[in-house]
Design a protein around this motif. Structure first.
Motif, short mmCIF file in Angstrom:
data_model
loop_
_atom_site.label_atom_id
_atom_site.label_comp_id
_atom_site.label_asym_id
_atom_site.label_seq_id
_atom_site.Cartn_x
_atom_site.Cartn_y
_atom_site.Cartn_z
N VAL A 170 2.37 2.17 -103.76
CA VAL A 170 0.98 2.09 -103.29
C VAL A 170 0.66 3.26 -102.38
CG1 VAL A 170 -0.71 0.70 -102.03
CG2 VAL A 170 0.99 -0.42 -103.48
N ALA A 193 -0.08 2.90 -108.85
CA ALA A 193 -0.33 1.57 -108.28
C ALA A 193 -1.79 1.20 -108.52
CB ALA A 193 -0.02 1.58 -106.78
N GLU A 195 -3.18 -1.87 -106.87
CA GLU A 195 -3.53 -2.92 -105.92
C GLU A 195 -4.99 -2.86 -105.53
OE1 GLU A 195 0.85 -3.35 -105.44
OE2 GLU A 195 -0.55 -1.83 -106.10
N LEU A 198 -5.75 -0.04 -103.15
CA LEU A 198 -5.84 1.28 -103.78
C LEU A 198 -7.17 1.42 -104.51
CD1 LEU A 198 -5.17 3.37 -106.29
CD2 LEU A 198 -4.09 3.81 -104.07
N THR A 317 3.08 -9.88 -104.32
CA THR A 317 3.34 -8.87 -103.29
C THR A 317 4.62 -9.14 -102.52
OG1 THR A 317 2.51 -7.90 -101.23
CG2 THR A 317 1.80 -10.14 -101.73
#
Length: 435
Positions: A170, A193, A195, A198, A317
């Motif tokens: 990330v 990544a 997420e 992001l 996570t």
């Protein structure tokens, strides 16, 4: 050194609002260096790591106006690059893992950056390879100076390129994206990544004038631009705090409503806690966890023991593995916890065993939890917080335990959780901060 003194065994009740996302904040606040114009950021968590990063920017001559604790107006129109070579910067940035996020925007705008050896949690090795290799592919050169403990990076001309990341890091992806948005040509990042944090960074950069496609996927395409402007940005609520509050409610048999959680950005988090048998009601954008006398861990369809493991988004996570582990100790049933990414993150379970939990630490990455099923309560002890997430896991255990617990080294908890003792007292917790 500060400690928490906790008298456990009390059922909590009420509403709690999650703070802004710590992991998003470190990226977003670093990105203000990409423009000389004003950038306004709201829902900033008032925590040690984030405040230290804001302080670092101020030392670099970035103008910082903080009209409220959750709001900052930044303007990086007169950045002092020479400060980055100072002993003061080395000491401050070395304490903060997130300071590595300054490298991408500094390379993009000023063509040089300095990265200290990683600081922060003691949860195992945290490689910088993904960051450095990505910068090199964009045209940067680096060398490590053992005398000052810095990676020295320079890039007279950043050029777009194709890269396949060795891991979907990330922070690595975020750093490379921030360096690439002002590189000449097109940069393609595969195995990026994806997420929500992001995605938030990419959306903010797009509003500033960047050209990024593929947001939300693991394939990002960035067309470099010559200038980025100011913008406004609001951070998401912290998904790790939300998961922590779900576990807290179950462990303490409490009735808690978690407000404004941005449910669409939580991914599989609610489902993982449901697998532990925890009931939840979703009311609009709130999560209501009713008081439960007992919660029972599910098995797989073939009857085998449930395994919970971390995985890059949209997987579970790693920051919530410690919370799931402690929550399982009072469930009925068994679960195997597999922490793949950090080899030292499970080393806090000895404290839980001292409290009466039934846990077998199989190796640095795996722990088998045999739930007590409320047959006996945990008991209060004196313990120390090794990292942010383990610290909150121990706090949850202490709040559910019989008797008094003392948690030392709570500076680790303060790095990631905003005024946690004050907020828990409003729910009825008996917790106080002592020195």
């Amino acid at each position: 050194m500060l400690s928490f003194e906790v008298n456990g065994g009390k059922k909590l009740q009420g509403e709690i609002i999650p703070q802004g996302a710590k992991n998003e904040a470190l990226q977003i606040i670093s990105a203000v260096l990409l423009t000389p114009e004003k950038v306004t950021i709201t829902n900033i968590p008032d925590i040690l790591d984030v405040n230290l990063l804001i302080e670092l920017l101020g030392e670099m001559n970035v103008k910082v106006d903080r009209p409220q604790r959750d709001t900052c107006i930044f303007q990086a129109d007169n950045v002092n690059i020479d400060y980055l070579r100072s002993e003061d910067y080395r000491k401050k940035s070395g304490r903060l893992r997130g300071s590595v996020m300054l490298a991408g925007p500094l390379l993009a705008r000023f063509r040089k950056a300095f990265i200290p050896k990683p600081g922060g949690d003691k949860i195992g090795r945290r490689r910088l390879d993904t960051h450095i290799i990505g910068f090199e592919k964009l045209g940067a050169t680096f060398n490590y100076e053992s005398g000052d403990g810095f990676f020295h990076l320079e890039a007279q001309n950043l050029k777009g390129t194709y890269m396949l990341l060795d891991e979907p890091s990330v922070t690595g992806t975020a750093n490379i994206v921030m360096a690439a948005v002002m590189a000449k040509g097109t940069t393609t990042i595969y195995n990026a990544a994806c997420e929500p944090y992001l995605q938030q960074l990419c959306k903010m950069l797009t509003r500033m004038g960047a050209r990024i496609s593929g947001i939300g996927s693991n394939l990002l395409v960035i067309e470099g631009v010559g200038y980025l402007g100011g913008t406004e940005h609001r951070m998401l609520p912290d998904m790790i705090e939300i998961g922590s509050f779900i576990g807290l409610a179950a462990m303490t048999q409490s009735d808690i409503t978690i407000k404004n959680v941005s449910l669409e950005n939580l991914g599989v988090i609610p489902e993982k806690f449901k697998q532990l048998g925890i009931q939840m009601d979703f009311i609009g954008d709130d999560i209501h966890v009713p008081a439960q006398e007992m919660y029972e861990i599910q098995t797989f369809l073939d009857g085998s023991v449930l395994t919970v493991y971390d995985h890059p988004w949209p997987g579970f996570t790693p920051d919530l593995i410690s919370i799931v582990l402690v929550t399982a100790t009072q469930a009925k049933g068994s679960v195997l916890i597999h922490q793949k990414m950090f080899e030292s993150r499970l080393f806090f379970v000895d404290k839980l065993i001292d409290m009466g939990a039934r846990i077998i630490l199989c190796d640095p990455h795996r722990a088998a939890v045999i739930g007590l099923g409320r047959e006996q309560n945990l008991r209060g002890i004196t313990m120390s917080s090794p990292d942010i997430r383990a610290g909150v896991s121990l706090l949850i255990a202490a709040l559910s335990a019989d008797g008094r617990s003392t948690i030392q080294n709570i500076e680790q908890i303060d790095r990631g959780y905003q005024h946690i003792d004050e907020r828990l007292r409003k729910l009825g917790a008996d917790i106080r901060r002592i020195s």
